[in-house]
Design a protein around this motif. Structure first.
Motif, PDB file in Angstrom:
ATOM      1  N   ALA A  96       3.144  18.662  36.047  1.00 17.74           N
ATOM      2  CA  ALA A  96       4.242  19.555  37.088  1.00 17.74           C
ATOM      3  C   ALA A  96       4.589  20.650  36.645  1.00 17.74           C
ATOM      4  N   ASN A  97       4.327  20.959  35.517  1.00 19.75           N
ATOM      5  CA  ASN A  97       4.579  22.483  35.164  1.00 19.75           C
ATOM      6  C   ASN A  97       3.431  23.386  34.741  1.00 19.75           C
ATOM      7  N   GLN A 100      -1.857  26.853  37.875  1.00 17.83           N
ATOM      8  CA  GLN A 100      -3.114  27.366  38.442  1.00 17.83           C
ATOM      9  C   GLN A 100      -4.052  27.784  37.444  1.00 17.83           C
ATOM     10  N   GLU A 101      -3.604  28.843  36.746  1.00 19.26           N
ATOM     11  CA  GLU A 101      -4.561  29.634  35.734  1.00 19.26           C
ATOM     12  C   GLU A 101      -5.145  28.756  34.802  1.00 19.26           C
ATOM     13  N   GLN A 102      -4.024  27.806  34.182  1.00 19.62           N
ATOM     14  CA  GLN A 102      -4.074  27.205  33.215  1.00 19.62           C
ATOM     15  C   GLN A 102      -5.185  25.908  33.478  1.00 19.62           C
ATOM     16  N   TRP A 103      -5.164  25.449  34.759  1.00 16.33           N
ATOM     17  CA  TRP A 103      -6.050  24.637  35.080  1.00 16.33           C
ATOM     18  C   TRP A 103      -7.464  25.081  35.156  1.00 16.33           C
ATOM     19  N   THR A 149      -4.140  16.993  31.203  1.00 18.89           N
ATOM     20  CA  THR A 149      -4.660  16.715  32.365  1.00 18.89           C
ATOM     21  C   THR A 149      -5.724  17.772  32.716  1.00 18.89           C
ATOM     22  N   ASN A 150      -5.616  18.760  32.295  1.00 14.52           N
ATOM     23  CA  ASN A 150      -6.852  19.761  32.629  1.00 14.52           C
ATOM     24  C   ASN A 150      -7.897  19.652  31.606  1.00 14.52           C
TER      25      ASN A 150
END
Length: 242
Positions: A96-97, A100-103, A149-150
């Motif tokens: 949730a937090n 996009q760059e982290q993913w 999750t990533n």
């Protein structure tokens, strides 16, 4: 025949242990240590094995960098016959937090880089009708914790890639396998407290973390002629945790 072995992420505890295991157990191999930065520990290993271990600059997320690295290797030694896709990192956050760059960064470094590496070495392996690819996945791909999750998605993708590619390449004498290490000594976050580490060990049936050389031994076996009929497999090395 001397084998050329390329190990990515060869500046960390596991990458260095894998490299040293090959250099110690296979006297006529040539090991190339794929690194982008923080080269000191890899350079120290190369210094201990002059003429047999070499640093090679490799940005694993760049197809052009892979091509350049393989061209450099082939100018010095035989084409790569063993690839160990070991590089990667995690950048944890609740979905949730999660930015996009982290993913994207985690998927790029842990999954896309494996695709680029496999695709880069396959032509040479296909010409030689032999090869070994060992992809370092993670227990997070099998039992995914909250906050990853990533990373869990990327490493699960590595296992899927491994299984599919193994079927494509088997008839050409190329095996593709994955290893899922658990907690490894020397590879844990520096900010974890002694209390946290003690609690983690209590969850493990063996009550200790893996030594890097224990994981390296499994990688070495999967890359050996003795493992010629093992492909598409995923080996967990976790002290009985799962």
């Amino acid at each position: 025949m001397s084998r050329s072995i390329l190990i990515t992420g060869a500046n960390g505890a596991l990458g260095l242990a894998i490299a040293e295991f090959f250099l110690t157990k296979e006297e006529n191999c040539r090991v190339f240590l794929g690194v982008r930065e923080r080269r000191e520990r890899a350079q120290e290993l190369a210094t201990r094995f002059p003429g047999r271990a070499d640093l090679i600059t490799l940005e694993i997320t760049s197809p052009d960098a892979w091509k350049a690295a393989l061209s450099e290797i082939e100018s010095q030694a035989a084409p790569v016959s063993v690839l160990v896709n070991n590089a990667g990192f995690h950048e944890d956050a609740l979905l949730a937090n999660m930015a996009q760059e982290q993913w994207s960064r985690v998927l790029d470094a842990n999954l896309n880089a494996v695709f680029h590496g496999c695709q880069a070495v396959l032509p040479g392996m296909m010409r030689g009708r032999q090869g070994r690819i060992v992809n370092i996945a993670s227990l997070s791909a099998i039992s995914s914790p909250a906050g990853q999750t990533n990373y869990a998605a990327a490493k699960a993708g590595v296992i899927g890639l491994t299984q599919s590619l193994s079927k494509e390449s088997a008839r050409m004498g190329i095996t593709v396998n994955a290893v899922c290490p658990g907690y490894i000594e020397g590879g844990l976050p520096a900010d974890w407290t002694s209390e946290h580490l003690k609690a983690l060990k209590m969850q493990l049936p063996m009550r200790r973390f893996a030594r890097p050389e224990e994981v390296a031994a499994a990688v070495f076996f999967l890359a050996s002629p003795d493992a010629s009929y093992i492909t598409g497999s995923t080996l967990k090395i976790d002290g009985g945790l799962l």
